[in-house]
Design a protein around this motif. Structure first.
Motif, mmCIF file in Angstrom:
data_model
loop_
_atom_site.group_PDB
_atom_site.id
_atom_site.type_symbol
_atom_site.label_atom_id
_atom_site.label_comp_id
_atom_site.label_asym_id
_atom_site.label_seq_id
_atom_site.Cartn_x
_atom_site.Cartn_y
_atom_site.Cartn_z
ATOM 1 N N ARG A 1 0.836 -1.204 0.000
ATOM 2 C CA ARG A 1 0.000 0.000 0.000
ATOM 3 C C ARG A 1 0.872 1.256 0.000
ATOM 4 O O ARG A 1 2.023 1.235 0.411
ATOM 5 N N THR A 2 0.285 2.352 -0.449
ATOM 6 C CA THR A 2 0.976 3.644 -0.481
ATOM 7 C C THR A 2 0.962 4.255 0.914
ATOM 8 O O THR A 2 -0.080 4.295 1.575
ATOM 9 N N GLU B 1 4.145 9.070 0.980
ATOM 10 C CA GLU B 1 4.152 8.928 -0.474
ATOM 11 C C GLU B 1 2.942 9.617 -1.095
ATOM 12 O O GLU B 1 3.072 10.286 -2.132
ATOM 13 N N TRP B 2 1.765 9.497 -0.457
ATOM 14 C CA TRP B 2 0.574 10.172 -0.961
ATOM 15 C C TRP B 2 0.766 11.685 -0.969
ATOM 16 O O TRP B 2 0.407 12.368 -1.930
ATOM 17 N N GLY C 1 3.866 4.788 -9.163
ATOM 18 C CA GLY C 1 3.277 3.822 -8.239
ATOM 19 C C GLY C 1 3.348 2.411 -8.779
ATOM 20 O O GLY C 1 3.577 1.450 -8.028
ATOM 21 N N LEU D 1 2.637 -0.183 -5.958
ATOM 22 C CA LEU D 1 1.697 0.378 -5.000
ATOM 23 C C LEU D 1 0.278 0.092 -5.485
ATOM 24 O O LEU D 1 -0.089 0.465 -6.600
ATOM 25 N N GLU E 1 -2.546 1.387 -4.861
ATOM 26 C CA GLU E 1 -3.355 2.566 -5.185
ATOM 27 C C GLU E 1 -2.989 3.209 -6.518
ATOM 28 O O GLU E 1 -3.698 4.103 -6.994
ATOM 29 N N SER E 2 -1.892 2.761 -7.130
ATOM 30 C CA SER E 2 -1.537 3.302 -8.447
ATOM 31 C C SER E 2 -2.639 3.013 -9.465
ATOM 32 O O SER E 2 -2.844 3.772 -10.412
#
Length: 217
Positions: free
Chosen positions: A103-104, A108-109, A152, A157, A159-160
């Protein structure tokens, strides 16, 4: 033989979609792009060389269509593909040569959001002043989203995939507006593949987390 002589056949019409000719460049971009996303969803390493070929086709296509940010984006994609190719095979760290899905993080977000906003604003101004682009904001927005999503993807990641989904939802009407109907249709396919990829990576992450929990127990 000049470069123009080599590229000219790729610009010739292959088929006609909704009364608009579709060039070999667009058709090859369609096929290689769909294959690339399908391979990414399955975490297959071959997605990187296929993706590089796809980027080269789209450099030609977008330059011809006046989507200059998207054309320049393909060059960045090639550099990111080389980086992603390396991280997928060497980024797992000691004892884990293959990069795992994760996960991100919040950090990173925050960095991705800040870079995305700054990149969109800067590109919008640049395209509006330095080119004849008729869609500077949308061209810039999809560029920023695509770069964040690709980064991502390079780091696996989960969420990419959401970033790609957001980009595709803008790309589809944008390419329709530019009369790139085959490419617009391609991005409808990309959207479906992104949903499949998101589900696949989530499942892989759940399995990995379960294995880690069982190992600790």
């Amino acid at each position: 033989m000049s470069l123009a002589d080599v590229l000219d056949p790729l610009q010739q019409p292959l088929v006609t979609v909704l009364g608009t000719p579709v060039s070999w460049t667009e058709a090859l971009g369609f096929g290689s792009g769909a294959l690339c996303v399908w391979l990414v969803a399955r975490q297959h390493l071959a997605n990187w060389p296929i993706g590089i070929a796809n980027n080269l086709f789209f450099v030609l296509l977008f330059t011809q269509s006046g989507l200059y940010a998207d054309a320049g984006l393909q060059i960045v994609f090639i550099a990111l593909a080389v980086y992603g190719w390396w991280t997928w095979t060497h980024g797992g760290g000691p004892g884990s040569p293959v990069l795992p899905v994760r996960r991100t993080t919040r950090t990173e977000w925050a960095r991705l959001c800040a870079a995305g906003v700054a990149g969109t604003l800067a590109l919008t101004v640049l395209l509006g002043r330095a080119t004849d682009s008729t869609v500077p904001f949308w061209d810039a927005l999809t560029t920023a989203l695509s770069l964040a999503a690709t980064y991502g993807q390079c780091r696996k990641l989960v969420e990419s995939w959401w970033l790609w989904i957001a980009a595709d939802l803008v790309y589809i009407p944008l390419y329709t507006y530019k009369e790139l109907y085959a490419t617009s249709l391609l991005y409808v396919g990309f959207l479906a593949l992104c949903l499949t990829g998101l589900r696949s990576w989530r499942r892989d992450l759940a399995v990995r987390q379960r294995e880690l929990t069982e190992a600790v127990a």
